[in-house]
Design a protein around this motif. Structure first.
Motif, mmCIF file in Angstrom:
data_model
loop_
_atom_site.group_PDB
_atom_site.id
_atom_site.type_symbol
_atom_site.label_atom_id
_atom_site.label_comp_id
_atom_site.label_asym_id
_atom_site.label_seq_id
_atom_site.Cartn_x
_atom_site.Cartn_y
_atom_site.Cartn_z
ATOM 1 N N UNK A 1 35.784 6.324 -31.229
ATOM 2 C CA UNK A 1 34.828 7.114 -31.244
ATOM 3 C C UNK A 1 34.913 7.461 -32.841
ATOM 4 N N UNK A 2 36.088 7.850 -33.829
ATOM 5 C CA UNK A 2 35.855 8.528 -35.213
ATOM 6 C C UNK A 2 35.355 8.214 -36.107
ATOM 7 N N UNK A 3 34.563 6.139 -35.257
ATOM 8 C CA UNK A 3 33.418 5.840 -36.596
ATOM 9 C C UNK A 3 32.190 5.934 -36.880
ATOM 10 N N UNK A 4 32.187 5.979 -35.503
ATOM 11 C CA UNK A 4 31.000 5.903 -34.344
ATOM 12 C C UNK A 4 30.130 7.602 -34.789
ATOM 13 N N UNK A 5 31.112 8.854 -34.790
ATOM 14 C CA UNK A 5 31.079 10.048 -35.293
ATOM 15 C C UNK A 5 30.889 10.597 -36.478
ATOM 16 N N UNK A 6 31.712 9.399 -37.306
ATOM 17 C CA UNK A 6 30.981 9.509 -38.618
ATOM 18 C C UNK A 6 30.193 9.182 -39.124
#
Length: 324
Positions: free
Chosen positions: A47-52
């Motif tokens: 989720x963190x990578x996709x949000x970034x």
């Protein structure tokens, strides 16, 4: 569409750095802006990578559907994990050997698991460490999704929509590894083939064809690095840009032969298995990263055999090495 802000000195290239849950740290992905909009690698499925990633695209007035093509440098999860975000609108392409990894071909994975279970036993690895490695492989696969594969890229292929760029095959870190080379200015997008602050591990792989010998990944990696001499600047999959690629390549080649000499010393008193030497060479690290430390060990054994510095023999299903 608005003109994209300049992130790199080379006007065609925009970098996006994304977090990963792995020890290697953040991963670099790249946009090539030309006749087509091409994304090089995607980052892991978190989720963190996709949000970034989505935030960075919005900053450039882009959405996932604006990407025409996704080129994957190799099959490791920190580079392919978010391919599914783009597959509805973009072509997904990479080396031909990428296909079973992207499709999550369970029979392919089982063949590799079976190969390595027997292979590790041959080299003296106890069952508990074999199971540890298998568990680790399952863990890494959580950071990818099943995807389709739209086409392959091989040595010398030009890239549709980005004139001046072509593919060079750079196996070693992965059998699937390709890099992108701009012949006009010597720019290279190298994935994990060249990294400035750490040396890329030439990870052991099973053969992709039945009844074929395993690829000797460190030897292939050394040959692939030599192919990259003459690059003006390298944009890596991790860390800072490499502004003196030839110097780094020479350093890496020297480091490997120097480390091989250290491995050889462990074989001077008596013959040993690769796993025994792995434990001696990496007394603390091998229990934390058994697959990587064993890859390092056997890769340097392959190099020593190539140089005629050690020999191996098989007895009762076990492979032994000794110094010449």
């Amino acid at each position: 569409m608005m003109e994209l802000p300049l992130i790199k000195k080379t006007a065609q290239i925009r970098q996006m750095t994304l977090p990963t849950p792995f020890l290697v740290g953040p991963v670099n992905t790249y946009l090539i802006w030309s006749d087509a909009l091409v994304l090089i690698d995607t980052g892991p499925k978190t989720e963190e990578a996709q949000g970034q990633l989505l935030r960075r695209l919005r900053e450039m007035n882009l959405r996932p559907k604006d990407i025409d093509r996704v080129i994957l440098t190799h099959h490791h999860p920190d580079h392919i994990g978010m391919t599914h975000v783009f597959q509805e609108h973009a072509d997904i392409i990479g080396h031909p050997k990428m296909e079973p990894w992207l499709r999550k071909d369970m029979s392919f994975f089982e063949e590799r698991r079976t190969f390595f279970a027997g292979f590790y036993r041959q080299h003296g690895m106890p069952e508990n460490w074999i199971q540890e490695i298998e568990q680790g492989n399952r863990y890494y696969m959580k950071y990818t999704e099943e995807n389709r594969f739209d086409g392959s890229l091989q040595e010398g292929d030009e890239i549709d929509g980005v004139p001046g760029w072509r593919i060079i095959e750079t196996p070693g870190h992965a059998e699937t590894h390709i890099s992108l080379w701009n012949e006009r200015d010597g720019t290279m997008i190298a994935g994990d083939h060249l990294i400035g602050h750490i040396s890329s591990n030439a990870i052991l792989e099973a053969p992709y064809e039945k009844n074929k010998p395993r690829p000797k990944t460190l030897l292939k990696y050394r040959d692939a690095m030599k192919k990259c001499r003459g690059a003006a600047i390298v944009y890596p999959g991790h860390g800072e840009d490499i502004t003196e690629p030839d110097r780094l390549i020479d350093e890496r080649l020297h480091e490997q032969t120097s480390k091989a000499a250290v491995f050889k010393k462990w074989l001077e008193e008596k013959e040993k298995t690769a796993f025994e030497v792995c434990q001696q060479m990496y007394p603390k690290m091998y229990s934390k990263q058994p697959a990587l430390t064993f890859s390092e060990t056997l890769g340097h054994f392959d190099l020593l055999e190539e140089l005629g510095e050690i020999t191996s023999r098989e007895e009762n299903g076990r492979i032994w090495y000794k110094s010449v």
